[in-house]
Design an enzyme around this catalytic site. Structure first.
Site, PDB file in Angstrom:
ATOM      1  N   GLU A   1     -24.665 -17.919 -15.068  1.00  0.00           N
ATOM      2  CA  GLU A   1     -23.994 -16.886 -14.260  1.00  0.00           C
ATOM      3  C   GLU A   1     -24.685 -16.747 -12.909  1.00  0.00           C
ATOM      4  O   GLU A   1     -25.878 -17.006 -12.803  1.00  0.00           O
ATOM      5  CB  GLU A   1     -24.118 -15.514 -14.967  1.00  0.00           C
ATOM      6  CG  GLU A   1     -23.651 -15.528 -16.392  1.00  0.00           C
ATOM      7  CD  GLU A   1     -24.083 -14.286 -17.195  1.00  0.00           C
ATOM      8  OE1 GLU A   1     -24.887 -13.484 -16.682  1.00  0.00           O
ATOM      9  OE2 GLU A   1     -23.597 -14.144 -18.315  1.00  0.00           O
TER      10      GLU A   1
ATOM     11  N   ARG B   1     -30.453   1.744 -14.192  1.00  0.00           N
ATOM     12  CA  ARG B   1     -31.364   1.119 -15.134  1.00  0.00           C
ATOM     13  C   ARG B   1     -32.611   1.980 -15.349  1.00  0.00           C
ATOM     14  O   ARG B   1     -33.139   2.069 -16.450  1.00  0.00           O
ATOM     15  CB  ARG B   1     -31.752  -0.255 -14.591  1.00  0.00           C
ATOM     16  CG  ARG B   1     -32.719  -0.992 -15.453  1.00  0.00           C
ATOM     17  CD  ARG B   1     -32.931  -2.401 -14.914  1.00  0.00           C
ATOM     18  NE  ARG B   1     -33.909  -3.051 -15.754  1.00  0.00           N
ATOM     19  CZ  ARG B   1     -35.215  -2.903 -15.617  1.00  0.00           C
ATOM     20  NH1 ARG B   1     -35.692  -2.132 -14.659  1.00  0.00           N
ATOM     21  NH2 ARG B   1     -36.044  -3.514 -16.439  1.00  0.00           N
TER      22      ARG B   1
ATOM     23  N   ASP C   1       0.818  -1.224   0.000  1.00  0.00           N
ATOM     24  CA  ASP C   1       0.000   0.000   0.000  1.00  0.00           C
ATOM     25  C   ASP C   1       0.849   1.270   0.000  1.00  0.00           C
ATOM     26  O   ASP C   1       0.523   2.237  -0.670  1.00  0.00           O
ATOM     27  CB  ASP C   1      -0.917   0.018   1.234  1.00  0.00           C
ATOM     28  CG  ASP C   1      -2.000  -1.035   1.121  1.00  0.00           C
ATOM     29  OD1 ASP C   1      -2.069  -1.693   0.060  1.00  0.00           O
ATOM     30  OD2 ASP C   1      -2.758  -1.205   2.099  1.00  0.00           O
TER      31      ASP C   1
ATOM     32  N   LYS D   1     -28.518 -18.066 -19.925  1.00  0.00           N
ATOM     33  CA  LYS D   1     -28.649 -17.332 -21.185  1.00  0.00           C
ATOM     34  C   LYS D   1     -28.263 -18.257 -22.334  1.00  0.00           C
ATOM     35  O   LYS D   1     -27.219 -18.922 -22.252  1.00  0.00           O
ATOM     36  CB  LYS D   1     -27.708 -16.116 -21.202  1.00  0.00           C
ATOM     37  CG  LYS D   1     -28.079 -15.063 -20.176  1.00  0.00           C
ATOM     38  CD  LYS D   1     -27.047 -13.949 -20.089  1.00  0.00           C
ATOM     39  CE  LYS D   1     -27.461 -12.958 -19.003  1.00  0.00           C
ATOM     40  NZ  LYS D   1     -26.415 -11.981 -18.681  1.00  0.00           N
TER      41      LYS D   1
ATOM     42  N   LYS E   1     -26.630 -14.625 -10.169  1.00  0.00           N
ATOM     43  CA  LYS E   1     -27.467 -13.432 -10.298  1.00  0.00           C
ATOM     44  C   LYS E   1     -27.153 -12.506  -9.130  1.00  0.00           C
ATOM     45  O   LYS E   1     -27.525 -12.768  -7.990  1.00  0.00           O
ATOM     46  CB  LYS E   1     -28.950 -13.808 -10.307  1.00  0.00           C
ATOM     47  CG  LYS E   1     -29.822 -12.600 -10.560  1.00  0.00           C
ATOM     48  CD  LYS E   1     -31.263 -12.969 -10.766  1.00  0.00           C
ATOM     49  CE  LYS E   1     -32.061 -11.738 -11.140  1.00  0.00           C
ATOM     50  NZ  LYS E   1     -31.917 -10.638 -10.163  1.00  0.00           N
TER      51      LYS E   1
ATOM     52  N   CYS F   1     -35.160 -19.916  36.727  1.00  0.00           N
ATOM     53  CA  CYS F   1     -34.903 -20.215  38.142  1.00  0.00           C
ATOM     54  C   CYS F   1     -35.144 -19.030  39.055  1.00  0.00           C
ATOM     55  O   CYS F   1     -35.136 -19.190  40.271  1.00  0.00           O
ATOM     56  CB  CYS F   1     -33.479 -20.729  38.318  1.00  0.00           C
ATOM     57  SG  CYS F   1     -32.240 -19.445  38.156  1.00  0.00           S
TER      58      CYS F   1
HETATM   59  C1  9MJ Z   1     -27.514 -10.251 -12.738  1.00  0.00           C
HETATM   60  N1  9MJ Z   1     -28.341  -9.452 -12.086  1.00  0.00           N
HETATM   61  O1  9MJ Z   1     -26.618 -10.793 -12.163  1.00  0.00           O
HETATM   62  C2  9MJ Z   1     -28.368 -10.167 -16.148  1.00  0.00           C
HETATM   63  N2  9MJ Z   1     -27.678 -10.425 -14.154  1.00  0.00           N
HETATM   64  O2  9MJ Z   1     -28.843 -10.079 -18.482  1.00  0.00           O
HETATM   65  C3  9MJ Z   1     -26.962 -11.262 -14.963  1.00  0.00           C
HETATM   66  N3  9MJ Z   1     -28.551  -9.765 -14.906  1.00  0.00           N
HETATM   67  C4  9MJ Z   1     -29.112  -9.681 -17.266  1.00  0.00           C
HETATM   68  N4  9MJ Z   1     -27.396 -11.093 -16.201  1.00  0.00           N
HETATM   69  C5  9MJ Z   1     -29.701  -9.435 -19.294  1.00  0.00           C
HETATM   70  N5  9MJ Z   1     -25.985 -12.091 -14.544  1.00  0.00           N
HETATM   71  C6  9MJ Z   1     -30.490  -8.624 -18.556  1.00  0.00           C
HETATM   72  C7  9MJ Z   1     -30.114  -8.776 -17.248  1.00  0.00           C
END
Ligand code: 9MJ
Length: 675
Positions: A116, A139, A36, A294, A118, A415
């Protein structure tokens, strides 16, 4: 351009690249390449040159991650490609039908999927123009989000500048901002230390941090980013065949991508992935709320297309919710194994974390007061993995006027003994000790353990039976057992009963150290028991010692001393000890050090602190000499310290002694005192 400026430009570029490289090593790869201090030195060097040549500062400089003026409001950003949501599945049937629909839609027998975790964070879009980070947005409604560029720039794992041969002229990277579990714990601790509100979970903490109008606040919050796809892209070497190739490409551009991303084939493999990640969920450093499947081939994705606002080619398979809302029906107080009184919320049954929950721990009185949980409240309950369900927070807006704050009972609900709270401890404990039925079983298990009274053949199950049938209530009752009482118990043959009685008889001859340890006094382990035995030599001297006297024993501090005093102050405990002695439990008594110590007046009862190196005596020897004369050596100087013994190169303890006016001795002074 003048030669000197050109040289400085080059130096700046090199420093910026070095610093961003180390950011990558540290924040993305979790593998720092330099200490560091060295990183700080590079950073200060860059800051100095930029101060000298402010015209050469660029927005991609690592110094510019923080420093923008606070905003009044966030402006709107229209996404180049909408940020869609995902269709959700909560059960395996829905996953099977997702796979079936895809196979039918594509007219193929089997499908390859990118899978993946989430992330349970906030979706963002990062826009890079000519490889430079330009705009970052939330978003929002999927079409228009808020411009949070200044806040996203503070996240060190987000590259400000993409270095690759063939960087797209325009690239929108999609991903999730989240807070690592460890960073969340630190943040909440510091919020509490400052008397500010703690966040309910990492997602709320990340959301609160991203919503700051002042990016300097965001910069203190340790957020992380993970990429999971792209939006719009123009030119460059972006892969065009598979989603998994795009993820590899993003990785090569130094974007963080979850290690758990994989490619699998067929719906059974989807479920296997779901279960595999499910078992790893608790040990992941960040929170996830499911996995995402996906279709991997981009051409197949395109063919499947979209339905309303979600892609047909992707599915989020959610884990059971870990947080749910329910009502507190009552607050009970349970007595734990060591007498700890734990407030427990009785709840209206609620399905959370995959099971129906009816109780949730409130941990201790501080937690109840901090969260201000009351009977009748509507609360958020959390059950994560195998962790005991807990009340996360109260929904204050739903509180009715009749509720009352919770108060801890002053006596043990089992007790009736006084419930006491030692200073510095969160727990309130029953002081009933060996008398409290809730603690009896545990106390007897401890009493008969090998390192205590060593009663061979007296297992936990048998002890439970003995207590449940009221045959035994205290350890002293063990010595009143006869064969008849034992054989009446389930599954205990006469031979085993006789063996057990022989073992009980044998245990009567013991040592004082074992006996003290066997009493199961809080904070008194084997080592302390030995120290007490050798210091006092006899049980009566120990039982009669006051708090001050107890602290003269090596390694006994105020907490242990208080535990001992509390224990012996309970008449029930003294009664049990008396019965044990009458039953014939005995040991050899000695004079002990306390007897010797009373003869030496100069040192006994005095507290010493040692600092620096003494000319002829090692610290260990000095400590021993003081302790054998009944003095005590402690680690820090306070008003109660009698002497600070100072050698060469003393530490801050010397300054503290001076400021408090504590008597200071050198080695000669100590020797005088010892003699
Ligand atoms: C999340 N929330 O981890 C998507 N997401 O792909 C992953 N969200 C996503 N993919 C297309 N791993 C629209 C949202």
């Amino acid at each position: 351009m003048n030669k000197k400026i050109e040289a400085i430009q080059q130096q700046l570029q090199k420093l910026r690249q070095q610093i961003e490289h180390h950011n990558y090593q540290y924040y993305v790869l979790d593998n720092p390449a330099i200490p560091d201090v060295e990183y700080d030195r590079l950073f200060r060097e860059l800051q100095q040159i930029e101060r000298d040549y402010p015209r050469l500062i660029t927005s991609e400089s690592p110094t510019q991650r923080v420093g923008a003026a606070p905003l009044n409001t966030f402006s709107q950003v229209v996404h180049e490609v909408p940020m869609l949501s995902l269709d959700n599945a909560f059960d395996e049937e829905k996953v099977a039908s997702f796979d079936r629909r895809i196979r039918e839609g594509l007219s193929v027998p089997v499908v390859e999927y990118a899978v993946e975790p989430k992330f349970d964070g906030l979706a963002v879009s990062l826009r890079y123009e000519q490889g430079k980070f330009k705009t970052g947005s939330t978003r929002g409604d999927g079409y228009t989000g808020e411009d949070i560029t200044q806040n996203l720039r503070t996240i060190k794992s987000i590259p400000l500048c993409l270095s690759a041969k063939d960087v797209p002229t325009l690239l929108e990277v999609r991903g999730e901002v989240l807070m690592m579990k460890a960073d969340f714990q630190h943040l909440n601790q510091s919020q509490r230390d400052k008397g500010e509100k703690a966040f309910a979970n990492p997602r709320n903490a990340a959301a609160g941090s991203l919503r700051q109008l002042d990016s300097k606040v965001t910069a203190t919050r340790h957020l992380t980013f993970f990429a999971y796809g792209i939006g719009w892209v123009e030119d460059g070497g972006i892969p065009k065949v598979k989603h998994s190739d795009i993820m590899d490409y993003l990785l090569s551009l130094h974007f963080p991508v979850a290690k758990e991303c994989a490619v699998v084939t067929g719906s059974d493999a989807l479920l296997a992935y779901y279960h595999d990640i499910g078992t790893k969920r608790e040990s992941l450093p960040y929170e996830i709320d499911g996995v995402v499947y996906k279709v991997n081939a981009l051409a197949q994705q395109e063919k499947l297309g979209y339905v309303s606002r979600a892609p047909r080619f992707a599915l989020a398979h959610k884990f059971p919710a870990q947080e749910m809302v329910t009502k507190v029906l009552g607050i009970d107080v349970q007595v734990g194994r060591t007498g700890t009184l734990t407030p427990v919320a009785r709840l209206e049954p609620v399905f959370v974390g995959g099971v129906t929950v009816t109780n949730a721990t409130l941990h201790n009185i501080d937690e109840v007061q901090r969260k201000d949980v009351r009977v009748g409240d509507t609360v958020i309950v959390r059950r994560a993995g195998d962790v005991i369900p807990e009340v996360v927070s109260v929904m204050q807006t739903q509180r009715s006027a009749q509720t009352e704050p919770f108060v801890m009972p002053e006596n043990c609900p089992v007790c009736g003994a006084k419930a006491a709270r030692l200073s510095g401890e969160a727990a309130v404990r029953c002081t009933g000790g060996l008398f409290c039925p809730a603690q009896q079983k545990q106390a007897i298990i401890h009493f008969s353990a090998r390192r205590a009274m060593d009663i061979d053949g007296l297992g936990d199950k048998l002890i439970e039976q003995l207590v449940d049938h009221s045959v035994v209530r205290t350890s002293a009752d063990l010595y009143k057992l006869g064969v008849t009482a034992l054989v009446n118990l389930e599954r205990l043959a006469e031979k085993s009963a006789n063996n057990l009685l022989a073992a009980i008889e044998k245990s009567k001859q013991t040592t004082l150290a074992r006996f003290i340890y066997a009493l199961g006094i809080r904070n008194v382990g084997e080592t302390t028991a030995k120290a007490l035995a050798s210091y006092y030599g006899g049980l009566d001297r120990l039982m009669d010692a006051d708090l001050e006297d107890l602290q003269l024993v090596p390694d006994v501090g105020p907490i242990v001393a208080q535990s001992l005093a509390d224990f012996f102050a309970q008449p029930h405990n003294r009664e049990v000890i008396e019965q044990l002695r009458l039953a014939g439990v005995s040991w050899e008594e000695q004079d002990g050090m306390s007897a010797i110590a009373t003869e030496v007046t100069a040192v006994s009862g005095k507290t010493f602190v040692l600092t620096g190196t003494l000319p002829s005596m090692s610290r260990e020897t000095a400590k021993e000499e003081i302790e054998t004369r009944g003095g005590k050596v402690v680690g820090s100087v306070s008003k109660k310290t009698n002497y600070v013994v100072v050698g060469t190169d003393p530490g801050s303890k010397y300054d503290k002694a001076l400021s408090l006016g504590v008597t200071i001795l050198d080695e000669a002074g100590l020797k005088d005192l010892l003699q």
